[in-house]
Write a protein that holds these residues in place. Structure first.
Motif, PDB file in Angstrom:
ATOM      1  N   ASP A   1      90.359 -50.651  66.365  1.00 15.26           N
ATOM      2  CA  ASP A   1      89.460 -50.117  65.347  1.00 15.26           C
ATOM      3  C   ASP A   1      88.014 -50.076  65.834  1.00 15.26           C
ATOM      4  OD1 ASP A   1      91.637 -49.853  63.680  1.00 15.26           O
ATOM      5  OD2 ASP A   1      91.279 -51.740  62.606  1.00 15.26           O
ATOM      6  N   ASP A   2      87.578 -51.123  66.518  1.00 18.49           N
ATOM      7  CA  ASP A   2      86.164 -51.239  66.881  1.00 18.49           C
ATOM      8  C   ASP A   2      85.784 -50.413  68.104  1.00 18.49           C
ATOM      9  OD1 ASP A   2      85.864 -52.920  64.733  1.00 18.49           O
ATOM     10  OD2 ASP A   2      86.029 -54.762  65.902  1.00 18.49           O
ATOM     11  N   PHE A   3      86.760 -50.086  68.953  1.00 22.70           N
ATOM     12  CA  PHE A   3      86.454 -49.311  70.159  1.00 22.70           C
ATOM     13  C   PHE A   3      87.087 -47.911  70.139  1.00 22.70           C
ATOM     14  CE2 PHE A   3      85.948 -53.742  71.599  1.00 22.70           C
ATOM     15  CZ  PHE A   3      84.624 -53.679  72.015  1.00 22.70           C
ATOM     16  N   GLY A   4      87.629 -47.504  68.980  1.00 21.15           N
ATOM     17  CA  GLY A   4      88.127 -46.140  68.834  1.00 21.15           C
ATOM     18  C   GLY A   4      89.330 -45.826  69.699  1.00 21.15           C
ATOM     19  N   LEU A   5      90.313 -46.719  69.712  1.00 19.50           N
ATOM     20  CA  LEU A   5      91.490 -46.534  70.573  1.00 19.50           C
ATOM     21  C   LEU A   5      92.724 -46.167  69.759  1.00 19.50           C
ATOM     22  CD1 LEU A   5      90.974 -49.504  73.079  1.00 19.50           C
ATOM     23  CD2 LEU A   5      90.157 -47.156  73.223  1.00 19.50           C
ATOM     24  N   GLN A   6      92.535 -45.342  68.723  1.00 21.16           N
ATOM     25  CA  GLN A   6      93.663 -44.922  67.882  1.00 21.16           C
ATOM     26  C   GLN A   6      94.648 -44.072  68.689  1.00 21.16           C
ATOM     27  OE1 GLN A   6      90.474 -44.852  66.828  1.00 21.16           O
ATOM     28  NE2 GLN A   6      90.639 -46.478  65.315  1.00 21.16           N
ATOM     29  N   GLY A   7      95.938 -44.335  68.470  1.00 20.82           N
ATOM     30  CA  GLY A   7      96.977 -43.552  69.128  1.00 20.82           C
ATOM     31  C   GLY A   7      97.212 -43.918  70.573  1.00 20.82           C
ATOM     32  N   VAL A   8      96.611 -45.022  71.019  1.00 24.25           N
ATOM     33  CA  VAL A   8      96.706 -45.426  72.417  1.00 24.25           C
ATOM     34  C   VAL A   8      97.385 -46.796  72.488  1.00 24.25           C
ATOM     35  CG1 VAL A   8      95.394 -46.048  74.482  1.00 24.25           C
ATOM     36  CG2 VAL A   8      94.665 -44.129  73.064  1.00 24.25           C
ATOM     37  N   PRO A   9      98.380 -46.979  73.335  1.00 27.45           N
ATOM     38  CA  PRO A   9      98.951 -48.322  73.508  1.00 27.45           C
ATOM     39  C   PRO A   9      97.889 -49.273  74.061  1.00 27.45           C
ATOM     40  CG  PRO A   9     100.351 -46.650  74.517  1.00 27.45           C
ATOM     41  CD  PRO A   9      99.061 -45.985  74.178  1.00 27.45           C
ATOM     42  N   ILE A  10      97.883 -50.493  73.558  1.00 26.04           N
ATOM     43  CA  ILE A  10      96.956 -51.516  74.057  1.00 26.04           C
ATOM     44  C   ILE A  10      97.786 -52.689  74.550  1.00 26.04           C
ATOM     45  CG2 ILE A  10      95.155 -53.151  73.408  1.00 26.04           C
ATOM     46  CD1 ILE A  10      94.159 -51.124  71.386  1.00 26.04           C
ATOM     47  N   ARG A  11      97.521 -53.100  75.762  1.00 26.39           N
ATOM     48  CA  ARG A  11      98.221 -54.245  76.347  1.00 26.39           C
ATOM     49  C   ARG A  11      97.298 -55.470  76.293  1.00 26.39           C
ATOM     50  NH1 ARG A  11     101.844 -50.962  75.597  1.00 26.39           N
ATOM     51  NH2 ARG A  11     102.930 -49.848  77.263  1.00 26.39           N
TER      52      ARG A  11
ATOM     53  N   SER B   1     109.770 -36.439  82.186  1.00 27.26           N
ATOM     54  CA  SER B   1     108.522 -35.739  81.893  1.00 27.26           C
ATOM     55  C   SER B   1     107.616 -36.582  81.010  1.00 27.26           C
ATOM     56  CB  SER B   1     108.808 -34.395  81.203  1.00 27.26           C
ATOM     57  OG  SER B   1     109.526 -33.533  82.069  1.00 27.26           O
ATOM     58  N   LEU B   2     108.204 -37.290  80.045  1.00 28.58           N
ATOM     59  CA  LEU B   2     107.413 -38.170  79.188  1.00 28.58           C
ATOM     60  C   LEU B   2     106.776 -39.286  80.017  1.00 28.58           C
ATOM     61  CD1 LEU B   2     108.377 -39.509  75.693  1.00 28.58           C
ATOM     62  CD2 LEU B   2     107.645 -41.099  77.459  1.00 28.58           C
ATOM     63  N   LYS B   3     107.540 -39.859  80.927  1.00 29.98           N
ATOM     64  CA  LYS B   3     107.009 -40.953  81.752  1.00 29.98           C
ATOM     65  C   LYS B   3     105.902 -40.482  82.690  1.00 29.98           C
ATOM     66  CE  LYS B   3     111.204 -43.812  81.767  1.00 29.98           C
ATOM     67  NZ  LYS B   3     112.275 -44.420  82.595  1.00 29.98           N
TER      68      LYS B   3
ATOM     69  N   ALA C   1     108.605 -41.895  69.805  1.00 32.32           N
ATOM     70  CA  ALA C   1     107.251 -42.450  69.792  1.00 32.32           C
ATOM     71  C   ALA C   1     107.227 -43.842  70.412  1.00 32.32           C
ATOM     72  CB  ALA C   1     106.717 -42.493  68.361  1.00 32.32           C
ATOM     73  N   THR C   2     108.248 -44.639  70.118  1.00 35.01           N
ATOM     74  CA  THR C   2     108.330 -45.983  70.682  1.00 35.01           C
ATOM     75  C   THR C   2     108.475 -45.923  72.195  1.00 35.01           C
ATOM     76  OG1 THR C   2     109.321 -46.804  68.624  1.00 35.01           O
ATOM     77  CG2 THR C   2     109.608 -48.152  70.599  1.00 35.01           C
ATOM     78  N   LEU C   3     109.249 -44.965  72.688  1.00 35.81           N
ATOM     79  CA  LEU C   3     109.392 -44.796  74.131  1.00 35.81           C
ATOM     80  C   LEU C   3     108.042 -44.444  74.762  1.00 35.81           C
ATOM     81  CD1 LEU C   3     111.068 -44.513  76.731  1.00 35.81           C
ATOM     82  CD2 LEU C   3     111.575 -42.150  76.047  1.00 35.81           C
ATOM     83  N   ALA C   4     107.287 -43.548  74.119  1.00 33.17           N
ATOM     84  CA  ALA C   4     105.971 -43.182  74.640  1.00 33.17           C
ATOM     85  C   ALA C   4     105.052 -44.401  74.686  1.00 33.17           C
ATOM     86  CB  ALA C   4     105.354 -42.077  73.782  1.00 33.17           C
ATOM     87  N   GLU C   5     105.092 -45.217  73.640  1.00 34.52           N
ATOM     88  CA  GLU C   5     104.257 -46.424  73.609  1.00 34.52           C
ATOM     89  C   GLU C   5     104.679 -47.399  74.697  1.00 34.52           C
ATOM     90  OE1 GLU C   5     102.893 -50.367  72.840  1.00 34.52           O
ATOM     91  OE2 GLU C   5     105.012 -49.749  72.730  1.00 34.52           O
ATOM     92  N   ARG C   6     105.985 -47.570  74.859  1.00 30.74           N
ATOM     93  CA  ARG C   6     106.485 -48.503  75.870  1.00 30.74           C
ATOM     94  C   ARG C   6     106.085 -48.070  77.273  1.00 30.74           C
ATOM     95  NH1 ARG C   6     111.629 -48.665  74.304  1.00 30.74           N
ATOM     96  NH2 ARG C   6     112.494 -47.363  75.958  1.00 30.74           N
ATOM     97  N   GLU C   7     106.032 -46.752  77.491  1.00 26.73           N
ATOM     98  CA  GLU C   7     105.630 -46.236  78.797  1.00 26.73           C
ATOM     99  C   GLU C   7     104.112 -46.173  78.955  1.00 26.73           C
ATOM    100  OE1 GLU C   7     107.503 -45.642  81.358  1.00 26.73           O
ATOM    101  OE2 GLU C   7     109.354 -46.136  80.279  1.00 26.73           O
ATOM    102  N   GLY C   8     103.383 -46.553  77.910  1.00 26.07           N
ATOM    103  CA  GLY C   8     101.936 -46.605  78.010  1.00 26.07           C
ATOM    104  C   GLY C   8     101.239 -45.269  77.913  1.00 26.07           C
ATOM    105  N   ARG C   9     101.865 -44.288  77.222  1.00 27.28           N
ATOM    106  CA  ARG C   9     101.260 -42.957  77.097  1.00 27.28           C
ATOM    107  C   ARG C   9     100.452 -42.848  75.807  1.00 27.28           C
ATOM    108  NH1 ARG C   9     101.592 -42.364  82.052  1.00 27.28           N
ATOM    109  NH2 ARG C   9     102.447 -44.455  82.012  1.00 27.28           N
TER     110      ARG C   9
END
Length: 457
Positions: free
Chosen positions: A434-444, A267-269, A292-300
């Motif tokens: 910080d500059d594009f307001g992407l807090q809480g979002v994984p960035i690749r 469900s998380l994926k 939380a790390t799993l969510a980040e790794r899955e790009g959520r």
């Protein structure tokens, strides 16, 4: 044209008669956990399906048991009763091998008083051994039973025919409805995850505005992932998924808990935004960080719901916020600035701030930055903090582009850029965040070097 409500078909019966197996069979995919242990299903589970030629909402329910209302079994039965009250058709499942039991007779009388259209389904009716159970089912006085084997797919044709007979033919404009389906809004996929007893189901019930999920002081009540279509206060469509609690892998015991854990991870994926529910009295333990790390790794995208905030003394709240912020910065720097919403799922205090935070995270997760704007930012970021020397030579970073969103993924091109140190890559990722307001979002971030055509080799 307004969306036509689908007929609701509820599957009910005492524990371990095969309701979830039938649910999966009719839904044509494995959505509910199936296990030999009775009482695995504890919450209503829904799926869109085609039964008897009709588009229906199929509902799997907890087993019907005679039990005091304050017990888990009593609360499960109350949830099943609500499902029956909302159903257009009830499939009452009994076990053909076990034959008719006093519990079957009790609940048959209960269903008769409800007055809903009903089909008696005799499951596990493969072979002659179950013939007696089929014959006994007539004694319930609820019409001609349908003998099936949900596990082997036998007898389903007759069941579909009976459902078609009771629901009637589809409305004439169903074809037009099906044509319009493609143009309908797609729901945001939102999964609520966390450790056992953090308050996930209580929070889902609070959002839905009804006691949909089974809750209580006992940890581990939720065993399966339960998806519910929901419109938020702004009328936006959300597929809200309540999940079983995730414990440390070493503590997961038994096949059933392994199945529950696998369903939660699935469900998380499949989610777009994940709400991680923390217990404000014991926030951010090791397992919370692992989730939380799993969510980040899955790009959520990730939003933290700091539940049970009402139990934190007012005088200690500022210190509790600072402590949590420090732990997040130290342990989850890759999701720096993720939104934290203090709330009480039990009282409802602060819950109204959660949905806006979810949509803000979702919008950030879908962000696309125009290439021109991105490269103007890139030049300024490099001028502010030039890349370091590598092997005595400065790296030449030429330009940046966004390859995709969901999550935002960027590619930097330049001479020997693949040698860029991790620390400088982190600087760029944090500046993008910080500059594009992407807090809480994984960035690749991907680095591509350019080959010198005159180099030897």
């Amino acid at each position: 044209m307004a969306e036509r409500p689908r007929p609701v078909v509820a599957i009910v019966g005492r524990p371990n008669v095969g309701k979830s197996t039938l649910f999966n069979r009719l839904a044509r995919r494995r959505l509910a956990i199936v296990h030999d242990q009775p009482g695995v299903t504890r919450d209503r589970k829904e799926a869109e399906a085609i039964v008897g030629g009709r588009d229906v909402t199929l509902v799997d329910t907890a087993g019907l048991e005679e039990a005091p209302p304050e017990t888990i079994a009593g609360r499960m039965t109350a949830g099943s009763e609500r499902a029956v009250d909302q159903a257009d058709l009830v499939l009452f499942v009994i076990d053909g091998r076990a034959g008719l039991t006093p519990a079957d007779e009790h609940f048959a009388a209960w269903l008769r008083r409800k007055g809903r259209p009903l089909v008696v389904v005799v499951n596990k009716a493969e072979g002659r051994a179950a013939a007696g159970g089929v014959a006994e089912a007539y004694a319930l006085g609820l019409g001609e039973p349908v003998a099936i084997s949900a596990e082997h797919g036998e007898g389903l044709g007759e069941l579909h025919a009976r459902v078609a007979e009771l629901l009637g033919p589809p409305p004439e404009d169903d074809a037009e409805e099906a044509e319009a389906q493609a143009g309908r809004e797609r729901p945001l996929r939102l999964a609520v995850v966390g450790r056992p007893n953090a308050g996930k189901s209580t929070l889902v019930n609070r959002l839905l505005g009804e006691e949909r999920m089974l809750t209580g002081p006992e940890p581990g009540i939720t065993r399966d992932s339960v998806a519910t279509p929901w419109r938020d206060p702004e009328g936006r469509l959300v597929r809200l998924v309540d999940t079983a609690g995730l414990r440390k892998r070493a503590r997961v015991t038994g096949e059933l808990e392994r199945l529950s854990t696998a369903e939660t991870i699935r469900s998380l994926k499949e989610a777009e935004v994940v709400v991680l529910v923390l217990d404000a009295l014991a926030p951010l333990e090791g397992q919370d960080i692992a989730i939380a790390t799993l969510a980040e790794r899955e790009g959520r995208a990730l939003v933290i719901a700091l539940n049970k905030w009402d139990l934190v003394p007012i005088a200690e709240r500022d210190a509790a916020r600072r402590l949590l912020a420090d732990r997040l910065e130290a342990s989850l720097a890759q999701l720096r600035g993720m939104p934290v919403v203090p709330l009480s799922a039990l009282t409802g205090a602060g819950v109204e701030k959660l949905v806006p935070a979810v949509w803000k995270a979702y919008d950030a997760w879908n962000t696309r930055v125009p290439t021109g704007e991105l490269n103007r930012w890139f030049e300024a970021a490099i001028a502010r903090h030039p890349p370091p020397l590598v092997d005595g030579r400065r790296l030449k970073l030429r330009y940046i582009t966004q390859a995709k969103a969901r999550p935002p993924t960027f590619v930097i091109f330049g001479t020997r850029s693949e040698l860029l140190p991790d620390a400088y890559a982190r600087y760029l990722v944090n500046a993008i965040r910080d500059d594009f307001g992407l807090q809480g979002v994984p960035i690749r971030l991907s680095l591509r070097g350019t080959k010198n055509p005159y180099a030897e080799g």
